[in-house]
Every structure is written in structure tokens, then in C-alpha cells.
Write an enzyme that holds these catalytic residues in place. Structure first.
Site, short mmCIF file in Angstrom:
data_model
loop_
_atom_site.label_atom_id
_atom_site.label_comp_id
_atom_site.label_asym_id
_atom_site.label_seq_id
_atom_site.Cartn_x
_atom_site.Cartn_y
_atom_site.Cartn_z
N HIS A 1 0.82 -1.20 -0.12
CA HIS A 1 -0.13 -0.04 -0.08
C HIS A 1 0.74 1.27 -0.06
O HIS A 1 1.79 1.37 0.88
CB HIS A 1 -1.06 0.22 1.17
N TYR B 1 -8.87 4.96 8.45
CA TYR B 1 -8.80 5.36 9.78
C TYR B 1 -10.01 6.24 10.01
O TYR B 1 -9.99 7.52 9.23
CB TYR B 1 -7.48 5.95 10.39
N PRO C 1 -2.23 -0.76 19.71
CA PRO C 1 -2.36 -1.38 18.58
C PRO C 1 -2.38 -0.06 17.38
O PRO C 1 -2.38 -0.52 16.21
CB PRO C 1 -3.45 -2.34 18.64
N LYS D 1 2.70 -0.91 15.28
CA LYS D 1 4.12 -0.94 15.34
C LYS D 1 4.82 -1.68 16.15
O LYS D 1 5.98 -1.98 16.08
CB LYS D 1 4.38 0.49 15.83
N TYR E 1 4.47 6.78 9.55
CA TYR E 1 3.87 5.44 9.07
C TYR E 1 4.54 4.49 8.45
O TYR E 1 4.40 3.21 8.73
CB TYR E 1 2.52 5.97 8.29
C1 PHB Z 1 -4.48 -4.58 11.55
O1 PHB Z 1 -4.79 -4.79 10.50
O2 PHB Z 1 -4.41 -5.32 12.19
C2 PHB Z 1 -4.04 -3.08 11.74
C3 PHB Z 1 -3.71 -2.22 10.94
C4 PHB Z 1 -3.46 -1.04 11.05
C5 PHB Z 1 -3.28 -0.40 12.34
C6 PHB Z 1 -3.85 -1.27 13.58
C7 PHB Z 1 -4.03 -2.61 13.06
O3 PHB Z 1 -3.16 0.64 12.61
#
Ligand code: PHB
Ligand code: APR
Length: 391
Positions: free
Chosen positions: A76, A205, A296, A300, A384
Site C-alpha cells: 500500500h 482510519y 495497536p 508498530k 507510518y
Molecule cells: C491490523 O490490520 O491489525 C491493523 C492495521 C493498522 C493498524 C492497526 C492494526 O493501525
């Protein structure tokens, strides 16, 4: 009487930190033994996060364990931030000079690493019992454990404490040596794994009045979705229809549809941050979750664990090649700089239970800034995709 064994580096824990450390050492001609209390199957099936930073991907490829990830991982080059029903894309490729993230589950990384260790004749001992670490303040640390009823004592030059947050290594450091920093957040994440093709090519998000939501994925057929919830939320109070309804509400945007599918798994994750300083005592070096955990939100944890092990492997290789220990002495400080930065990057999208209207307006102003200023978007993108490994 325990059977006496010997290796250069004894490693506790066969998660990402322990396996990366063991394989990097092997590539430098350094011998190690990994002891793990769970079964191989358990470790390889444990569902965790799934976002790999560019530096993690590059390292796995360099180590020769990136073939399947390159084939099956989804690359991505951006994410979407959604608030007030509008979407704003953060374009990583443009903002970071071509970098991206790879969606590939942590347990798949663990499988690839375990296969590589075993194919190279590496010793990864599963289902060991009663692991304890000793004498690391001196020159000959020891790991004691039992396997199939037999007691063993493994004498080594160094111990890698890669046994996660609930392991034995960190608590074995004498009292008063470590300073522990902790923050427990007043919310949790309700996460589901669903048999539904992801409704977006990239992660979304969302900041919503009813709380944060995230659309992520594991493969082209499996979606991973999260909802902000109470820290002690009862999963049983969330039947599938209620989860989908809440996801529809929080993720809603004009002209966009959320695809539903059978829910394969659901659970609540508590959100907390923890850092132990320093990450070393004598010849015991902590790496990964044994030394620090991050919420989470930024996905990271795995990336930090891999970064620690890389720094530790390099320091050990330098010690064995030259006898110098300046890199080992600097290990903790080098890792902690990244660790604290990642704690800082622990996100702006949640609604806090005790916030007032002022806090909310300020948070929205921050989102407005992050999505409209190139400098602010660039800072987000840089964090990120992951800071450079040398950071
Ligand atoms: C996940 O896919 O578990 C995941 C993805 C992005 C995040 C947190 C968890 O910021
Ligand atoms: N003896 C032997 N092994 C142990 C012991 C013990 N007493 N205690 C724990 N372990 C093992 C666990 O079973 C686990 O396999 O140590 C391993 C630690 O692995 P992780 O918890 O995956 O930690 P780490 O390698 O630091 O990776 C960090 O994992 O927790 C996630 O989200 C986090 O992605 C991050 C990553």
C-alpha cells in the site's frame, strides 16, 4: 542433574524478536539456541497485527526470508483518514520518496522465520518448561529449562530476552535497575476478522462522534476491522449484526459501501503503552515486547521488535569480530530513541471519555491540519512507513 549445553547467544522466545535475532546472528556465523514455551503450531497461528514498515520488509528480504511475503503481501502506498464523512488520502509514495507499507500477517512472518531457522539447521526448541535466566551480571550467563522431563542448563555469552510482555526475562532483572513507564488508555479495540473482500484498497482510519473505527485487511478475501470500545467491553454483548451496524455508522462516507461477510473471529484488545529502561542489564538484553509495548493504533509492535533485534545482532556481531563493546553499550539508547518516538506517534483519532467540547474542537483542528498541510502529512507518512532503520 541438568544436562549442560553451550551456545554463544541464548534466546528466550520464538516470536518475531527472537527469531529475527537468531537468524541475523546465524547469517554472521554466530551460534544461538532459541527456547520457547509454546508449541510451534500455537506460535505460528497466533493472530496479531499485519502492517510491515518498509524497513522491516527490506530487512526480511535481505535476510532471505521475504519470498512468500513478496508474493502474498499487499503493498500500500497510502491510507485514508476519514472524518465528518469525508475522506482524505495520505499519499506515502509522494510524501516519503516512494516508500510504502506491506500488509502481511505477523504469524506468516513468524512461519517464514521459523522455516528459515530450521532449514539452516538452527535450534529452535518449542514446548520447553520452567525457563529461568541466571548469572547475567557475570561473563557466563545461563538459561535453565526442562524439555520432555529432562532438565538442561545452557551456558552462553549473552542472553536475548525476547519473551514478550509476560515473559521471565524482564522480571529477572534485580529490583531497582529498571525504570518502568506505563500508560493505560481508557478505551479498547473490538476487533473482527471477516470473510469479506476489503471494501477499500487501502486502510481507512475514521474519527467519528461515536468513536474511532478502522478498516484493515489480511488478504484480498479477508477484512480486519476495529471499533473503539470500553476497555472492559464484553464481546458477548456484541452480536455480529450490532458490530456491522456500528461499523456502517462510523465508517460511512458518501458513495462508499462497506461489504459484510461471516465474522471468523472477534475479540477485545486493551490499549496500553509500556517502556522499561534501560533495555539491558549485564549480559541480558531485552528486545521487542519484553521491553516495551505500544497501543495497536499504529501497528508498530512487530516493527519495533524487528528494529531492536537488528540493532542487537549488529552489536553482537561487532563484539565477536572485534572484541569491542561500544555498540552493545549503546544498544538500549539506540533502541529507546525509536521506541519513544513511536509512543509519541500514538494517534489522534480516538474519543476520550473525559474530553470536553474544547478538546474535541482541538482534535478536529489537528486532523484538519494533518490532512491539509503538506508538512504535517509528510510527518505522518514518514512515521507510518517507518523511520529509517538507522534512526
Ligand atoms: C491490523 O490490520 O491489525 C491493523 C492495521 C493498522 C493498524 C492497526 C492494526 O493501525
Ligand atoms: N519461556 C519461553 N518462552 C516464552 C516465555 C517463557 N517464560 N514467555 C513467553 N515466551 C514466548 C511467547 O510464547 C512468545 O512466543 O516468547 C515469545 C514472545 O513473542 P511475542 O510476544 O510475539 O513478542 P516479540 O517477539 O517481542 O514481538 C512483538 O508481538 O506482541 C506482539 O504486537 C506485538 O507485534 C508485536 C510483536
Amino acid at each position: 542433574m541438568p544436562i549442560s549445553l553451550r551456545t554463544q547467544v541464548g534466546i528466550v522466545g520464538a516470536g518475531p524478536a527472537g527469531l529475527v535475532l537468531s537468524h541475523l546472528l546465524h547469517l554472521q556465523g554466530i551460534d544461538s539456541v532459541v527456547v520457547e514455551n509454546r508449541s510451534r503450531q500455537y506460535v505460528e497461528e497466533r493472530v496479531r497485527a499485519g502492517v510491515l514498515e518498509q524497513g522491516t520488509v527490506d530487512l526480511l528480504v535481505e535476510m532471505g526470508v521475504g519470498e512468500r511475503m513478496k508474493r502474498e503481501g499487499l503493498i500500500h502506498y497510502g491510507v485514508e483518514l476519514r472524518f465528518h464523512g469525508h475522506s482524505h488520502r495520505i499519499d506515502f509514495k509522494d510524501l516519503t520518496g516512494g516508500k510504502g507499507i506491506t500488509i502481511y500477517s505477523q504469524h506468516e512472518v513468524v512461519k517464514d522465520l521459523t522455516d528459515a531457522r530450521i532449514a539452516a539447521g538452527g535450534q529452535v526448541l518449542f514446548e520447553v518448561e520452567g525457563v529461568s535466566v541466571h548469572d547475567f551480571e557475570g561473563a557466563k550467563p545461563k538459561i535453565r529449562y526442562r524439555k520432555d522431563g529432562q532438565a538442561y542448563e545452557l551456558t552462553c555469552d549473552f542472553i536475548g530476552g525476547c519473551d514478550g510482555f509476560h515473559g521471565v526475562c524482564r522480571p529477572s532483572v534485580p529490583e531497582g535497575v529498571l525504570t518502568e513507564y506505563e500508560r493505560v488508555y481508557p478505551f479498547g479495540w473490538l476487533g473482527i476478522l471477516a470473510e469479506a473482500p476489503p471494501s477499500s484498497e487501502e486502510l481507512i482510519y475514521t474519527y467519528h462522534d461515536r468513536g474511532f473505527a478502522l478498516l484493515s485487511m489480511r488478504t484480498e478475501q479477508i477484512s480486519r476491522l476495529y471499533l473503539q470500545c470500553k476497555p472492559d467491553e464484553e464481546v458477548s454483548l456484541w452480536p455480529d449484526e450490532k458490530i456491522w451496524q456500528e461499523l456502517h455508522t462510523r465508517l460511512a462516507a458518501e458513495g462508499w459501501e462497506l461489504t459484510e461477510g461471516p465474522i471468523l473471529q472477534k475479540g477485545v484488545t486493551r490499549m496500553s503503552s509500556f517502556v522499561a529502561e534501560p533495555m539491558q542489564h549485564g549480559r541480558l538484553f531485552l528486545a521487542g515486547d519484553s521491553a516495551h509495548i505500544v497501543p495497536p493504533t499504529g501497528a508498530k509492535g512487530l516493527n519495533l521488535a524487528v528494529a531492536d533485534s537488528r540493532i542487537l545482532a549488529r552489536a553482537l556481531a561487532d563484539f565477536y569480530a572485534t572484541g569491542r563493546h561500544d555498540l552493545l553499550d549503546g544498544y538500549s539508547q539506540t533502541c529507546l530513541r525509536r521506541v519513544w518516538n513511536v509512543q509519541r506517534f500514538s494517534w489522534l483519532l480516538h474519543r476520550f471519555p473525559d474530553e470536553n467540547p474544547f478538546d474535541r474542537r482541538r482534535q478536529l483542528a489537528e486532523l484538519d491540519y494533518v490532512t491539509s498541510s503538506r508538512a504535517a502529512s509528510q510527518s505522518l507518512a514518514e512515521n507510518y512507513v517507518g523511520l529509517a532503520m538507522e534512526w
